[in-house]
Design a protein around this motif. Structure first.
Motif, short mmCIF file in Angstrom:
data_model
loop_
_atom_site.label_atom_id
_atom_site.label_comp_id
_atom_site.label_asym_id
_atom_site.label_seq_id
_atom_site.Cartn_x
_atom_site.Cartn_y
_atom_site.Cartn_z
N MET A 1 0.87 -0.90 -0.04
CA MET A 1 0.03 -0.13 0.06
C MET A 1 0.92 1.10 -0.08
SD MET A 1 -2.93 1.30 2.85
CE MET A 1 -3.67 -0.19 2.83
N ASN A 2 0.76 2.16 -0.96
CA ASN A 2 1.55 3.34 -0.91
C ASN A 2 1.33 4.21 0.18
OD1 ASN A 2 -0.50 5.33 -1.48
ND2 ASN A 2 -0.36 4.80 -3.82
N ILE A 3 1.98 5.27 0.47
CA ILE A 3 1.71 6.28 1.55
C ILE A 3 0.37 7.11 1.67
CG2 ILE A 3 3.20 8.12 0.84
CD1 ILE A 3 3.01 6.69 4.54
N GLN A 6 -2.15 4.66 2.57
CA GLN A 6 -2.18 4.09 4.05
C GLN A 6 -2.74 5.21 4.88
OE1 GLN A 6 1.84 3.53 5.27
NE2 GLN A 6 1.31 3.61 7.46
N ILE A 7 -2.47 6.54 4.56
CA ILE A 7 -2.71 7.76 5.30
C ILE A 7 -4.62 7.93 5.29
CG2 ILE A 7 -3.00 10.53 5.25
CD1 ILE A 7 -0.04 10.38 4.28
N LYS A 8 -4.91 7.71 3.96
CA LYS A 8 -6.41 7.67 3.84
C LYS A 8 -7.04 6.61 4.72
CE LYS A 8 -9.92 7.67 0.42
NZ LYS A 8 -10.24 7.65 -1.20
N GLN A 9 -6.50 5.45 4.71
CA GLN A 9 -7.06 4.34 5.44
C GLN A 9 -7.08 4.65 6.92
OE1 GLN A 9 -8.54 1.80 3.62
NE2 GLN A 9 -9.54 1.55 5.69
N GLN A 10 -5.94 5.01 7.42
CA GLN A 10 -5.71 5.43 8.96
C GLN A 10 -7.03 6.35 9.45
OE1 GLN A 10 -1.72 7.05 9.07
NE2 GLN A 10 -0.92 4.90 9.72
N LEU A 57 5.31 9.14 6.12
CA LEU A 57 4.20 9.93 6.99
C LEU A 57 4.36 11.33 7.04
CD1 LEU A 57 1.48 9.37 7.80
CD2 LEU A 57 2.43 8.61 9.87
N ARG A 58 5.40 11.55 7.61
CA ARG A 58 5.92 13.07 7.92
C ARG A 58 6.04 13.86 6.55
NH1 ARG A 58 10.93 13.27 11.49
NH2 ARG A 58 12.11 13.13 9.45
N LYS A 63 0.84 17.16 2.56
CA LYS A 63 0.65 17.31 1.14
C LYS A 63 -0.90 16.77 1.13
CE LYS A 63 5.24 17.02 -0.80
NZ LYS A 63 6.09 16.44 -1.45
N TYR A 64 -1.09 15.73 1.59
CA TYR A 64 -2.45 14.96 1.80
C TYR A 64 -3.62 15.88 2.34
CZ TYR A 64 -6.07 11.58 2.70
OH TYR A 64 -7.47 11.02 2.73
N ALA A 65 -3.05 16.52 3.44
CA ALA A 65 -4.02 17.23 4.31
C ALA A 65 -3.73 18.79 3.71
CB ALA A 65 -3.37 17.52 5.79
N ASP A 66 -3.19 19.04 2.87
CA ASP A 66 -2.87 20.47 2.60
C ASP A 66 -2.79 21.43 3.84
OD1 ASP A 66 -2.24 22.78 0.66
OD2 ASP A 66 -4.68 23.08 0.66
#
Length: 106
Positions: A1-3, A6-10, A57-58, A63-66
């Motif tokens: 699973m790409n990062i 993974q973030i989205k799933q968490q 993750l760091r 970027k994911y969250a803006d």
């Protein structure tokens, strides 16, 4: 699973999640420590993730969250913000409703 996946799933799997520097017992940032302490006062089930344990993750969560900084509090798949916002919501008695709205089994 790409990062990013993974973030989205968490975020989907955890109704309340705090991405922080360090852990609850050993915070590595004053803002993470203060934010976690505020959340603990509400006695809700929260997942705490130490972003210092995962360089990807760091790097990619901002970027994911803006949202460029940590900590980051997410509730019901929505970014609430960092310490300044959490502190303001707490002082204005608005955080309780955010943490408890539509949260089950806490």
């Amino acid at each position: 699973m790409n990062i990013l996946a993974q973030i989205k799933q968490q975020i989907i799997d955890n109704p309340i999640i705090l991405y922080m520097k360090g852990t609850i017992t050993n915070p590595q940032c004053g803002y993470s420590d203060k934010t976690a302490k505020i959340i603990l006062t509400y006695h809700v089930k929260c997942t705490y993730i130490n972003i210092l344990d995962n360089d990807n993750l760091r790097k990619f969560l901002p970027k994911y969250a803006d949202w460029p900084t940590f900590p980051q509090l997410w509730v019901n798949n929505k970014l609430i913000g960092g310490y300044d916002i959490i502190s303001n919501l707490h002082m204005n008695n608005k955080l309780f409703n955010i943490l408890h709205k539509n949260i089950h089994d806490i």
